[in-house]
Motif scaffolding. Structure first.
Motif, PDB file in Angstrom:
ATOM      1  N   VAL A  39       1.054  -1.242   0.030  1.00  0.00           N
ATOM      2  CA  VAL A  39      -0.108   0.095  -0.020  1.00  0.00           C
ATOM      3  C   VAL A  39       1.031   1.334  -0.086  1.00  0.00           C
ATOM      4  CG1 VAL A  39      -1.776   1.282   1.194  1.00  0.00           C
ATOM      5  CG2 VAL A  39      -1.833  -1.100   0.993  1.00  0.00           C
ATOM      6  N   GLY A  40       0.578   2.244  -0.907  1.00  0.00           N
ATOM      7  CA  GLY A  40       1.352   3.624  -0.896  1.00  0.00           C
ATOM      8  C   GLY A  40       0.769   4.510   0.272  1.00  0.00           C
ATOM      9  N   LYS A  41       1.008   5.551  -0.226  1.00  0.00           N
ATOM     10  CA  LYS A  41       0.749   6.631   0.998  1.00  0.00           C
ATOM     11  C   LYS A  41      -0.503   7.180   0.671  1.00  0.00           C
ATOM     12  CE  LYS A  41       5.242   8.460   2.460  1.00  0.00           C
ATOM     13  NZ  LYS A  41       6.094   9.763   2.683  1.00  0.00           N
ATOM     14  N   ASN A  42      -1.291   6.879  -0.185  1.00  0.00           N
ATOM     15  CA  ASN A  42      -2.300   7.706  -0.609  1.00  0.00           C
ATOM     16  C   ASN A  42      -3.519   7.549   0.549  1.00  0.00           C
ATOM     17  OD1 ASN A  42      -1.339   8.647  -2.870  1.00  0.00           O
ATOM     18  ND2 ASN A  42      -1.869   6.763  -4.096  1.00  0.00           N
ATOM     19  N   GLY A  43      -4.238   8.538   0.653  1.00  0.00           N
ATOM     20  CA  GLY A  43      -5.241   8.576   1.492  1.00  0.00           C
ATOM     21  C   GLY A  43      -5.365   7.875   2.890  1.00  0.00           C
ATOM     22  N   PRO A  44      -4.302   8.153   3.700  1.00  0.00           N
ATOM     23  CA  PRO A  44      -4.153   7.809   5.137  1.00  0.00           C
ATOM     24  C   PRO A  44      -5.118   8.303   6.048  1.00  0.00           C
ATOM     25  CG  PRO A  44      -2.296   9.607   4.599  1.00  0.00           C
ATOM     26  CD  PRO A  44      -3.297   9.366   3.211  1.00  0.00           C
ATOM     27  N   LEU A  45      -5.007   7.611   6.966  1.00  0.00           N
ATOM     28  CA  LEU A  45      -5.930   7.924   8.223  1.00  0.00           C
ATOM     29  C   LEU A  45      -4.890   8.153   9.175  1.00  0.00           C
ATOM     30  CD1 LEU A  45      -8.465   7.790   9.963  1.00  0.00           C
ATOM     31  CD2 LEU A  45      -7.810   5.458  10.505  1.00  0.00           C
ATOM     32  N   LEU A  46      -5.201   9.474   9.978  1.00  0.00           N
ATOM     33  CA  LEU A  46      -4.395   9.922  10.941  1.00  0.00           C
ATOM     34  C   LEU A  46      -5.414  10.151  12.232  1.00  0.00           C
ATOM     35  CD1 LEU A  46      -2.518  11.243   8.722  1.00  0.00           C
ATOM     36  CD2 LEU A  46      -2.244  12.998  10.145  1.00  0.00           C
ATOM     37  N   ILE A  47      -4.839   9.723  13.288  1.00  0.00           N
ATOM     38  CA  ILE A  47      -5.331   9.671  14.343  1.00  0.00           C
ATOM     39  C   ILE A  47      -4.745  10.322  15.626  1.00  0.00           C
ATOM     40  CG2 ILE A  47      -6.215   8.001  16.352  1.00  0.00           C
ATOM     41  CD1 ILE A  47      -6.244   5.892  14.323  1.00  0.00           C
ATOM     42  N   LEU A  48      -5.842  11.371  16.286  1.00  0.00           N
ATOM     43  CA  LEU A  48      -5.197  12.250  17.363  1.00  0.00           C
ATOM     44  C   LEU A  48      -5.893  11.906  18.542  1.00  0.00           C
ATOM     45  CD1 LEU A  48      -5.790  15.744  15.171  1.00  0.00           C
ATOM     46  CD2 LEU A  48      -3.653  14.093  15.372  1.00  0.00           C
ATOM     47  N   HIS A  49      -5.103  11.734  19.816  1.00  0.00           N
ATOM     48  CA  HIS A  49      -5.899  11.378  20.900  1.00  0.00           C
ATOM     49  C   HIS A  49      -6.218  12.623  21.884  1.00  0.00           C
ATOM     50  CE1 HIS A  49      -2.216  13.172  22.934  1.00  0.00           C
ATOM     51  NE2 HIS A  49      -1.568  12.762  21.869  1.00  0.00           N
ATOM     52  N   GLY A  50      -6.980  12.073  22.884  1.00  0.00           N
ATOM     53  CA  GLY A  50      -7.539  12.978  23.850  1.00  0.00           C
ATOM     54  C   GLY A  50      -6.587  13.461  24.850  1.00  0.00           C
ATOM     55  N   LEU A  51      -6.891  14.403  25.748  1.00  0.00           N
ATOM     56  CA  LEU A  51      -6.281  15.041  26.730  1.00  0.00           C
ATOM     57  C   LEU A  51      -5.536  13.857  27.976  1.00  0.00           C
ATOM     58  CD1 LEU A  51      -5.135  17.385  28.494  1.00  0.00           C
ATOM     59  CD2 LEU A  51      -7.410  17.551  29.626  1.00  0.00           C
ATOM     60  N   PHE A  52      -4.567  13.869  27.983  1.00  0.00           N
ATOM     61  CA  PHE A  52      -3.952  12.761  28.880  1.00  0.00           C
ATOM     62  C   PHE A  52      -3.511  11.456  28.171  1.00  0.00           C
ATOM     63  CE2 PHE A  52      -5.948  15.194  32.331  1.00  0.00           C
ATOM     64  CZ  PHE A  52      -5.131  15.981  32.671  1.00  0.00           C
ATOM     65  N   GLY A  53      -3.782  11.478  26.839  1.00  0.00           N
ATOM     66  CA  GLY A  53      -3.661  10.215  25.973  1.00  0.00           C
ATOM     67  C   GLY A  53      -2.534  10.131  25.230  1.00  0.00           C
ATOM     68  N   SER A  54      -2.213   9.339  24.370  1.00  0.00           N
ATOM     69  CA  SER A  54      -0.950   9.112  23.521  1.00  0.00           C
ATOM     70  C   SER A  54      -1.414   8.436  22.394  1.00  0.00           C
ATOM     71  CB  SER A  54       0.028   8.713  24.369  1.00  0.00           C
ATOM     72  OG  SER A  54       0.144   7.458  24.510  1.00  0.00           O
ATOM     73  N   LYS A  55      -0.367   8.095  21.532  1.00  0.00           N
ATOM     74  CA  LYS A  55      -0.558   7.243  20.150  1.00  0.00           C
ATOM     75  C   LYS A  55      -0.461   5.891  20.717  1.00  0.00           C
ATOM     76  CE  LYS A  55       4.518   7.762  19.424  1.00  0.00           C
ATOM     77  NZ  LYS A  55       4.974   6.624  20.242  1.00  0.00           N
ATOM     78  N   ARG A  56       0.004   5.585  21.741  1.00  0.00           N
ATOM     79  CA  ARG A  56       0.102   3.993  22.357  1.00  0.00           C
ATOM     80  C   ARG A  56      -1.256   3.541  22.364  1.00  0.00           C
ATOM     81  NH1 ARG A  56       3.967   3.039  27.330  1.00  0.00           N
ATOM     82  NH2 ARG A  56       2.397   4.892  28.113  1.00  0.00           N
ATOM     83  N   ASN A  57      -2.150   4.524  22.958  1.00  0.00           N
ATOM     84  CA  ASN A  57      -3.576   4.062  23.396  1.00  0.00           C
ATOM     85  C   ASN A  57      -4.335   3.587  21.974  1.00  0.00           C
ATOM     86  OD1 ASN A  57      -3.861   7.102  25.390  1.00  0.00           O
ATOM     87  ND2 ASN A  57      -3.248   5.027  26.008  1.00  0.00           N
ATOM     88  N   TRP A  58      -3.880   4.004  20.902  1.00  0.00           N
ATOM     89  CA  TRP A  58      -4.500   3.492  19.429  1.00  0.00           C
ATOM     90  C   TRP A  58      -3.701   2.657  18.950  1.00  0.00           C
ATOM     91  CZ3 TRP A  58      -9.146   5.773  18.037  1.00  0.00           C
ATOM     92  CH2 TRP A  58      -9.477   7.070  18.845  1.00  0.00           C
ATOM     93  N   LEU A  59      -2.930   1.953  19.466  1.00  0.00           N
ATOM     94  CA  LEU A  59      -2.093   0.982  18.865  1.00  0.00           C
ATOM     95  C   LEU A  59      -2.985  -0.289  18.040  1.00  0.00           C
ATOM     96  CD1 LEU A  59       0.612   0.222  17.438  1.00  0.00           C
ATOM     97  CD2 LEU A  59       1.064  -1.114  19.734  1.00  0.00           C
ATOM     98  N   SER A  60      -3.842  -0.759  18.842  1.00  0.00           N
ATOM     99  CA  SER A  60      -4.461  -1.991  18.558  1.00  0.00           C
ATOM    100  C   SER A  60      -5.657  -1.613  17.488  1.00  0.00           C
ATOM    101  CB  SER A  60      -5.292  -2.646  19.781  1.00  0.00           C
ATOM    102  OG  SER A  60      -4.438  -3.200  20.650  1.00  0.00           O
ATOM    103  N   LEU A  61      -6.515  -0.444  17.670  1.00  0.00           N
ATOM    104  CA  LEU A  61      -7.223   0.129  16.733  1.00  0.00           C
ATOM    105  C   LEU A  61      -6.562   0.398  15.458  1.00  0.00           C
ATOM    106  CD1 LEU A  61      -9.914   2.350  18.642  1.00  0.00           C
ATOM    107  CD2 LEU A  61     -10.514   0.428  16.948  1.00  0.00           C
TER     108      LEU A  61
END
Length: 292
Positions: A36-58
């Motif tokens: 898969v190339g770079k086209n049309g990616p999904l970017l995820i932004l966490h909430g207060l006190f969160g981090s990218k690690r909270n979203w790894l499984s999803l």
């Protein structure tokens, strides 16, 4: 599927306190399905006190179901990204735009939860955001409203200060202090994901002082109703047990995002990840089909 992390400059600078009007370098986890190339990616932004690690499984599940790259970011003052003021929605949105420019991303689907949802909405409404950047907007359990945060958020900052000032040496001691401020064990566990060991003392990876000073700003929103609009496909996901999206602020959101739809989950502010994932996947795929 490739999972990778960018951990150089941002990790070294994460403990520096910066006051800047320019964007900061954001730490990211990226998941790219094979072929898969770079086209049309999904970017995820966490909430207060969160981090990218909270979203790894999803993130892994999104990448598998959508067959597109998924980037989960640490916003400024969270995770391994730099500590910087001001902590405004405009500055955080500019950080995200700068990340997209650095990685040559366009036609993104932008998903933001809670505070991250306000960052995402700010990015969509900002007239300086490149028109080709944003394709879909997904907002999880937050509205573009202004008002003070609930008192518990200030109490969480107070609890974190007390934990650090007490120089606790274990997570158990930190847990005991935090339980004086928050009874829900799931929320305590979430907050303690920010706790790290530093020379036999437990400290928080997030800058408690900056976040404490920014609590009122986090309750705000940089635009007035009718001042700016984004007319692209927009999904708001509301938890039926949550008060962050309600009958009063849904019409307000419609003033900013006229092509929005609202979906509900039988959940509070955090739960039902599988059902949430399916709502997001269905929304992105439906809009993808309309553009073919």
């Amino acid at each position: 599927m490739i999972v990778s992390r960018f951990t150089n400059e941002a990790r070294r600078s994460a403990r520096r306190f910066i006051t800047t009007s320019t964007p900061v370098h954001l730490e990211v986890d990226q998941i790219i399905p094979h072929g898969v190339g770079k086209n049309g990616p999904l970017l995820i932004l966490h909430g207060l006190f969160g981090s990218k690690r909270n979203w790894l499984s999803l993130s892994k599940a999104f990448a598998k179901d959508l067959q597109r790259p998924v980037y989960s970011l640490d916003l400024r003052n969270h995770g391994a990204s730099p500590h910087a003021e001001p902590m405004t929605y405009t500055s955080m949105a500019l950080d995200v735009v700068q990340f997209c420019k650095q990685h040559s991303l366009s036609d993104i689907s932008l998903l933001g939860h809670s505070m991250g949802g306000k960052v995402a909405m700010t990015l969509a409404l900002d007239p300086s955001t490149p028109k080709e950047l944003l394709q879909n907007l997904i907002i999880a359990d937050i509205a573009p409203s202004k008002g003070p945060l609930s008192p518990e958020f200030t109490s969480y900052v107070d609890a974190m200060r007390k934990i650090e000032e007490s120089e606790v040496g274990s997570r158990k001691e930190a847990q005991d202090i935090l339980s004086e401020y928050e009874q829900d064990p799931m929320i305590r566990a979430f907050l303690l994901t920010n706790l790290v060991s530093d020379h036999h003392r437990m400290k928080f990876r997030i800058p408690i002082d900056i976040i404490g000073r920014s609590i009122s700003e986090i309750g705000s929103f940089p635009y007035e109703p009718g001042e700016k609009t984004w007319e692209g496909p927009t999904l708001f996901v509301k938890g039926t047990k949550s008060k962050y999206i309600n009958s009063k602020n849904i019409p307000l959101a419609k003033e900013y995002f006229p092509n929005m739809v609202v979906e509900t989950l039988d959940a509070g502010h955090w739960e039902r990840p599988n059902e949430f994932k399916q709502l997001v996947v269905d929304f992105i795929k439906a809009n993808e089909d309309r553009t073919l």
